[in-house]
Design a protein around this motif. Structure first.
Motif, PDB file in Angstrom:
ATOM      1  N   LYS A  12       0.809  -1.221   0.000  1.00  0.00           N
ATOM      2  CA  LYS A  12       0.000   0.000   0.000  1.00  0.00           C
ATOM      3  C   LYS A  12       0.845   1.274   0.000  1.00  0.00           C
ATOM      4  O   LYS A  12       1.918   1.320   0.592  1.00  0.00           O
ATOM      5  N   PHE A  13       0.333   2.267  -0.713  1.00  0.00           N
ATOM      6  CA  PHE A  13       0.933   3.599  -0.866  1.00  0.00           C
ATOM      7  C   PHE A  13       2.250   3.583  -1.649  1.00  0.00           C
ATOM      8  O   PHE A  13       2.927   4.600  -1.715  1.00  0.00           O
ATOM      9  N   ALA A  14       2.641   2.457  -2.218  1.00  0.00           N
ATOM     10  CA  ALA A  14       3.847   2.473  -3.060  1.00  0.00           C
ATOM     11  C   ALA A  14       3.557   3.239  -4.350  1.00  0.00           C
ATOM     12  O   ALA A  14       2.401   3.368  -4.765  1.00  0.00           O
ATOM     13  N   THR A  15       4.635   3.765  -4.965  1.00  0.00           N
ATOM     14  CA  THR A  15       4.518   4.579  -6.183  1.00  0.00           C
ATOM     15  C   THR A  15       5.526   4.053  -7.194  1.00  0.00           C
ATOM     16  O   THR A  15       6.710   3.918  -6.862  1.00  0.00           O
TER      17      THR A  15
ATOM     18  N   ILE B 289       7.290  -5.003  -3.491  1.00  0.00           N
ATOM     19  CA  ILE B 289       7.646  -3.584  -3.364  1.00  0.00           C
ATOM     20  C   ILE B 289       6.993  -3.080  -2.082  1.00  0.00           C
ATOM     21  O   ILE B 289       5.772  -3.164  -1.907  1.00  0.00           O
ATOM     22  N   GLY B 290       7.816  -2.609  -1.164  1.00  0.00           N
ATOM     23  CA  GLY B 290       7.353  -2.319   0.196  1.00  0.00           C
ATOM     24  C   GLY B 290       6.412  -1.138   0.275  1.00  0.00           C
ATOM     25  O   GLY B 290       6.333  -0.305  -0.640  1.00  0.00           O
ATOM     26  N   GLU B 291       5.753  -1.055   1.420  1.00  0.00           N
ATOM     27  CA  GLU B 291       4.796   0.004   1.681  1.00  0.00           C
ATOM     28  C   GLU B 291       5.459   1.368   1.480  1.00  0.00           C
ATOM     29  O   GLU B 291       6.570   1.603   1.967  1.00  0.00           O
ATOM     30  N   ASN B 292       4.791   2.250   0.746  1.00  0.00           N
ATOM     31  CA  ASN B 292       5.267   3.615   0.564  1.00  0.00           C
ATOM     32  C   ASN B 292       6.576   3.735  -0.207  1.00  0.00           C
ATOM     33  O   ASN B 292       7.134   4.830  -0.304  1.00  0.00           O
ATOM     34  N   ALA B 293       7.102   2.645  -0.731  1.00  0.00           N
ATOM     35  CA  ALA B 293       8.336   2.748  -1.520  1.00  0.00           C
ATOM     36  C   ALA B 293       8.081   3.611  -2.751  1.00  0.00           C
ATOM     37  O   ALA B 293       6.974   3.650  -3.280  1.00  0.00           O
ATOM     38  N   PHE B 294       9.121   4.325  -3.194  1.00  0.00           N
ATOM     39  CA  PHE B 294       9.011   5.216  -4.341  1.00  0.00           C
ATOM     40  C   PHE B 294      10.001   4.724  -5.382  1.00  0.00           C
ATOM     41  O   PHE B 294      11.209   4.784  -5.176  1.00  0.00           O
ATOM     42  N   ILE B 295       9.508   4.217  -6.486  1.00  0.00           N
ATOM     43  CA  ILE B 295      10.375   3.658  -7.535  1.00  0.00           C
ATOM     44  C   ILE B 295      10.502   4.697  -8.648  1.00  0.00           C
ATOM     45  O   ILE B 295       9.500   5.131  -9.223  1.00  0.00           O
TER      46      ILE B 295
ATOM     47  N   VAL C 206      11.468   3.774   0.960  1.00  0.00           N
ATOM     48  CA  VAL C 206      12.753   4.187   0.369  1.00  0.00           C
ATOM     49  C   VAL C 206      12.515   4.700  -1.040  1.00  0.00           C
ATOM     50  O   VAL C 206      11.507   4.375  -1.680  1.00  0.00           O
ATOM     51  N   LEU C 207      13.477   5.501  -1.534  1.00  0.00           N
ATOM     52  CA  LEU C 207      13.537   5.862  -2.948  1.00  0.00           C
ATOM     53  C   LEU C 207      14.473   4.849  -3.591  1.00  0.00           C
ATOM     54  O   LEU C 207      15.601   4.659  -3.123  1.00  0.00           O
ATOM     55  N   ALA C 208      14.004   4.188  -4.632  1.00  0.00           N
ATOM     56  CA  ALA C 208      14.844   3.207  -5.322  1.00  0.00           C
ATOM     57  C   ALA C 208      14.719   3.440  -6.817  1.00  0.00           C
ATOM     58  O   ALA C 208      13.681   3.882  -7.302  1.00  0.00           O
ATOM     59  N   GLY C 209      15.800   3.152  -7.540  1.00  0.00           N
ATOM     60  CA  GLY C 209      15.708   3.351  -8.980  1.00  0.00           C
ATOM     61  C   GLY C 209      16.917   2.817  -9.695  1.00  0.00           C
ATOM     62  O   GLY C 209      17.878   2.352  -9.081  1.00  0.00           O
TER      63      GLY C 209
ATOM     64  N   ARG D 225      17.958   6.104  -1.175  1.00  0.00           N
ATOM     65  CA  ARG D 225      17.913   6.747   0.149  1.00  0.00           C
ATOM     66  C   ARG D 225      16.598   6.409   0.823  1.00  0.00           C
ATOM     67  O   ARG D 225      15.648   5.949   0.170  1.00  0.00           O
ATOM     68  N   LYS D 226      16.562   6.668   2.145  1.00  0.00           N
ATOM     69  CA  LYS D 226      15.288   6.549   2.860  1.00  0.00           C
ATOM     70  C   LYS D 226      14.457   7.780   2.543  1.00  0.00           C
ATOM     71  O   LYS D 226      15.016   8.871   2.332  1.00  0.00           O
ATOM     72  N   LEU D 227      13.160   7.629   2.528  1.00  0.00           N
ATOM     73  CA  LEU D 227      12.293   8.786   2.294  1.00  0.00           C
ATOM     74  C   LEU D 227      12.171   9.607   3.570  1.00  0.00           C
ATOM     75  O   LEU D 227      12.176   9.055   4.686  1.00  0.00           O
ATOM     76  N   ALA D 228      12.098  10.924   3.384  1.00  0.00           N
ATOM     77  CA  ALA D 228      11.852  11.800   4.535  1.00  0.00           C
ATOM     78  C   ALA D 228      10.384  11.687   4.950  1.00  0.00           C
ATOM     79  O   ALA D 228       9.547  11.267   4.148  1.00  0.00           O
ATOM     80  N   ARG D 229      10.121  12.064   6.185  1.00  0.00           N
ATOM     81  CA  ARG D 229       8.762  11.951   6.718  1.00  0.00           C
ATOM     82  C   ARG D 229       7.722  12.625   5.799  1.00  0.00           C
ATOM     83  O   ARG D 229       6.671  12.076   5.526  1.00  0.00           O
TER      84      ARG D 229
END
Ligand code: COA
Length: 220
Positions: free
Chosen positions: A164-167, A180-186, A200-203, A211-215
């Motif tokens: 959930k909330f992944a992008t 792909i983990g919760e809230n991850a940003f690809i 996390v931001l992954a690409g 990097r880890k995502l900021a709050r």
């Protein structure tokens, strides 16, 4: 076909017998709902011989022009299936979800509620997309590493699970069975061949955690 109150079905839409439409459903011209799967043995997937199953479309849904929804599909309320999209047999789709133009969803996939899947993305069979996921345009998801060459059990095809909330950025490719983990940003154009942790931001190709995502970058 059974339909609820205030449905609007435009000319040249074809709705098969075992279809149940909720209230206020709009079906645009050329849409096909409840299309039975047929087997010419051209496909690897074994099609049930027990005949077509019921397709349910929830209240307030919109089915776009030339969209095709197969038999045995369940769609929650307020969901929009845009023009030229296709949803194959056995899929479950939640409420308030958007399948934009030309999105294709293969058999037995689960898509949650409040999900947005943008234009011309392919969601393969046996995928799980949890609530509030965003998938950009032209993304491809996959479920078969043998690509049909090995005599792998057809029932062992595993699509990715997108939590959930992944992008997922535009034109990314997501390989079979990854999570792909919760809230991850690809990032756009990533090749995801390993599990990606939450938040996390992954690409890149192959995708690496950058990097880890900021709050403030986390959806919820
Ligand atoms: C990730 C993104 C949001 C940019 O995020 P950002 O935090 O502003 O990142 P930056 O542009 O500062 O880049 C940070 C690093 O990531 C790299 N990077 C950014 N996007 C990348 C991508 N798609 N693939 C690989 N690396 C990428 C940058 O090159 C940079 O690397 P460097 O530090 O070695 O120079 C953007 O690049 C992206 O992919 N957007 C997705 C857009 C999209 O698909 N939308 C869909 C709906 S239309």
């Amino acid at each position: 076909m059974k339909k609820g109150r205030n449905c609007k079905i435009y000319q040249n839409a074809v709705i098969f017998d075992r279809v149940i439409l909720g209230d206020n459903v709009i079906v645009f011209p050329g849409a096909v709902i409840g299309r039975p799967s047929v087997n010419t043995k051209a496909t690897a997937r074994i099609i049930s011989s027990s005949g077509p199953k019921t397709t349910r479309i929830g209240d307030n849904c919109v089915i776009g022009a030339n969209a095709v929804i197969y038999d045995g599909v369940d769609i929650g309320s307020n969901t929009m299936v845009c023009d030229n999209a296709c949803v194959r047999s056995g899929c479950r789709i939640g409420a308030y979800t958007l399948l934009a133009m030309g999105v294709t969803v293969n058999c037995d996939t689960r898509i949650g509620s409040h999900v947005k899947i943008m234009d011309n993305t392919h969601v393969t069979g046996n995928v799980v997309v949890e609530d509030h996921v965003f998938i950009g345009p032209l993304v491809s998801t996959t479920n078969d590493n043998s690509m049909g060459r090995l005599k792998m059990a057809i029932n062992d095809m595993r699509g990715p699970r997108i939590k959930k909330f992944a992008t997922i950025g535009a034109a990314s490719a997501i390989l079979p069975n990854v999570v792909i983990g919760e809230n991850a940003f690809i990032c756009a154009q990533s090749l995801v061949n390993r599990d990606i942790p939450a938040r996390v931001l992954a690409g890149g190709a192959p995708a690496r955690v950058m990097r880890k995502l900021a709050r403030h970058e986390i959806n919820k």
